[in-house]
Design an enzyme around this catalytic site. Structure first.
Site, PDB file in Angstrom:
ATOM      1  N   ARG A   1      14.230  31.546 -10.674  1.00  0.00           N
ATOM      2  CA  ARG A   1      14.620  30.656  -9.593  1.00  0.00           C
ATOM      3  C   ARG A   1      15.240  31.467  -8.450  1.00  0.00           C
ATOM      4  O   ARG A   1      15.729  32.577  -8.668  1.00  0.00           O
ATOM      5  CB  ARG A   1      15.627  29.614 -10.088  1.00  0.00           C
ATOM      6  CG  ARG A   1      15.111  28.715 -11.204  1.00  0.00           C
ATOM      7  CD  ARG A   1      16.210  27.787 -11.698  1.00  0.00           C
ATOM      8  NE  ARG A   1      15.731  26.851 -12.725  1.00  0.00           N
ATOM      9  CZ  ARG A   1      15.803  27.081 -14.022  1.00  0.00           C
ATOM     10  NH1 ARG A   1      16.330  28.217 -14.467  1.00  0.00           N
ATOM     11  NH2 ARG A   1      15.366  26.186 -14.900  1.00  0.00           N
TER      12      ARG A   1
ATOM     13  N   LYS B   1      25.758  27.013  -1.693  1.00  0.00           N
ATOM     14  CA  LYS B   1      26.790  27.193  -0.671  1.00  0.00           C
ATOM     15  C   LYS B   1      27.254  28.639  -0.533  1.00  0.00           C
ATOM     16  O   LYS B   1      28.177  28.931   0.222  1.00  0.00           O
ATOM     17  CB  LYS B   1      27.982  26.283  -0.968  1.00  0.00           C
ATOM     18  CG  LYS B   1      27.653  24.800  -0.816  1.00  0.00           C
ATOM     19  CD  LYS B   1      28.884  23.935  -1.023  1.00  0.00           C
ATOM     20  CE  LYS B   1      28.555  22.457  -0.825  1.00  0.00           C
ATOM     21  NZ  LYS B   1      29.752  21.595  -1.021  1.00  0.00           N
TER      22      LYS B   1
ATOM     23  N   HIS C   1       9.926  28.000  -4.044  1.00  0.00           N
ATOM     24  CA  HIS C   1      10.030  27.549  -5.438  1.00  0.00           C
ATOM     25  C   HIS C   1       8.651  27.466  -6.095  1.00  0.00           C
ATOM     26  O   HIS C   1       8.535  27.556  -7.333  1.00  0.00           O
ATOM     27  CB  HIS C   1      10.716  26.181  -5.497  1.00  0.00           C
ATOM     28  CG  HIS C   1      11.063  25.752  -6.891  1.00  0.00           C
ATOM     29  ND1 HIS C   1      12.103  26.294  -7.620  1.00  0.00           N
ATOM     30  CD2 HIS C   1      10.476  24.832  -7.713  1.00  0.00           C
ATOM     31  CE1 HIS C   1      12.151  25.728  -8.818  1.00  0.00           C
ATOM     32  NE2 HIS C   1      11.187  24.839  -8.897  1.00  0.00           N
TER      33      HIS C   1
ATOM     34  N   ARG D   1       7.476  30.133  -8.500  1.00  0.00           N
ATOM     35  CA  ARG D   1       7.813  29.898  -9.907  1.00  0.00           C
ATOM     36  C   ARG D   1       6.681  29.129 -10.580  1.00  0.00           C
ATOM     37  O   ARG D   1       6.259  29.460 -11.696  1.00  0.00           O
ATOM     38  CB  ARG D   1       9.120  29.113  -9.968  1.00  0.00           C
ATOM     39  CG  ARG D   1       9.635  28.737 -11.342  1.00  0.00           C
ATOM     40  CD  ARG D   1      11.049  28.180 -11.184  1.00  0.00           C
ATOM     41  NE  ARG D   1      11.501  27.391 -12.312  1.00  0.00           N
ATOM     42  CZ  ARG D   1      12.075  27.900 -13.400  1.00  0.00           C
ATOM     43  NH1 ARG D   1      12.215  29.197 -13.504  1.00  0.00           N
ATOM     44  NH2 ARG D   1      12.485  27.108 -14.377  1.00  0.00           N
TER      45      ARG D   1
ATOM     46  N   HIS E   1      13.332  26.748 -19.264  1.00  0.00           N
ATOM     47  CA  HIS E   1      13.389  25.298 -19.455  1.00  0.00           C
ATOM     48  C   HIS E   1      14.121  24.984 -20.756  1.00  0.00           C
ATOM     49  O   HIS E   1      14.013  25.723 -21.735  1.00  0.00           O
ATOM     50  CB  HIS E   1      11.976  24.703 -19.515  1.00  0.00           C
ATOM     51  CG  HIS E   1      11.280  24.687 -18.197  1.00  0.00           C
ATOM     52  ND1 HIS E   1       9.907  24.678 -18.079  1.00  0.00           N
ATOM     53  CD2 HIS E   1      11.754  24.683 -16.926  1.00  0.00           C
ATOM     54  CE1 HIS E   1       9.573  24.666 -16.795  1.00  0.00           C
ATOM     55  NE2 HIS E   1      10.681  24.667 -16.087  1.00  0.00           N
TER      56      HIS E   1
ATOM     57  N   TYR F   1       3.518  21.052 -16.191  1.00  0.00           N
ATOM     58  CA  TYR F   1       2.324  21.897 -16.024  1.00  0.00           C
ATOM     59  C   TYR F   1       1.101  21.470 -16.834  1.00  0.00           C
ATOM     60  O   TYR F   1       0.093  22.163 -16.805  1.00  0.00           O
ATOM     61  CB  TYR F   1       2.674  23.341 -16.397  1.00  0.00           C
ATOM     62  CG  TYR F   1       3.782  23.918 -15.552  1.00  0.00           C
ATOM     63  CD1 TYR F   1       3.622  24.108 -14.178  1.00  0.00           C
ATOM     64  CD2 TYR F   1       5.001  24.279 -16.113  1.00  0.00           C
ATOM     65  CE1 TYR F   1       4.632  24.626 -13.399  1.00  0.00           C
ATOM     66  CE2 TYR F   1       6.025  24.807 -15.342  1.00  0.00           C
ATOM     67  CZ  TYR F   1       5.832  24.977 -13.986  1.00  0.00           C
ATOM     68  OH  TYR F   1       6.839  25.487 -13.212  1.00  0.00           O
TER      69      TYR F   1
END
Length: 213
Positions: free
Chosen positions: A46, A74, A157, A160, A183, A193
């Site tokens: 990620r 942040k 993303h 990934r 996961h 997927y």
């Protein structure tokens, strides 16, 4: 695509590049942050995991990366990952090891050039003064790279998802993909997927036929 126009990146859907699109993109990227794309494509990490990755968490001799902290949205560095299963070890192939060695040489030179002004957090991906890369600045950088390489635009993303789709299409077991991506269960992997594995059922019944006839 018009090189002068900003690419439009679709949101809210699973998209991915083909192997030819991956090759085209990587062949057009020579930026100092190229390692981000290499890690995303080859490991499925990620964005926050890549931005928070430290050199101490990489074993180049044995080809292993340990995911143990992230850079949050942040800008703060947090121990642990998005989920408990996200804290994991990832095997990396020789091509990624070579890219990391090349990138480390560049970081060492930047640290030397910056001297006392270098903010050393041991980060693999950082600004030239060692400070973390902000999510907002990175997004702008990603869009610029898409424009320069002229490859079909997707979200960062989706690199990934690209990693997962290429592995599954090559016949890698979903359990391995689940562990690589971090996961919490194989159900999540299959829910996301399963549509990328249209030939698995057909191949399965052909194997059964071959066994019985």
């Amino acid at each position: 695509m018009d090189s002068g126009a900003k690419p439009t990146v679709k949101k809210g859907k699973v998209d991915f590049w083909t192997k030819d699109e991956v090759k085209e993109f990587l062949s057009g990227v020579e930026h100092r942050r190229r390692i981000m794309f290499v890690l995303a494509i080859y490991t499925g990490m990620r964005r926050g995991e890549i931005l928070g990755l430290r050199w101490r968490d990489i074993d180049l001799e044995n080809g292993q990366i340990r995911i143990s902290q992230i850079l949050a949205f942040k800008g703060e560095i947090k121990d642990g990952t998005k989920t408990e299963s996200g804290n994991r070890s990832i095997s990396i192939p020789p091509v990624v090891i070579a890219e990391l060695r090349k990138h480390r040489t560049r970081i060492i030179q930047e640290k030397w050039d910056a001297k006392e002004s270098y903010y050393d957090l041991d980060l693999v991906v950082c600004r030239k003064n060692g400070q973390p890369v902000s999510w907002s600045n990175f997004h702008k950088f990603w869009i610029r790279q898409l424009s320069k390489t002229n490859v079909r635009p997707i979200r960062f993303h989706d690199l990934r998802h690209t990693c997962a789709s290429l592995l599954l299409s090559a016949g890698i077991h979903p359990k391995i993909v689940q562990e690589l991506l971090g996961h919490s269960s194989i159900k999540i992997t299959l829910d996301i997927y399963s549509h990328m594995m249209p030939n698995i059922q057909a191949d399965a019944v052909k194997i059964l036929e071959k066994m019985l006839n």
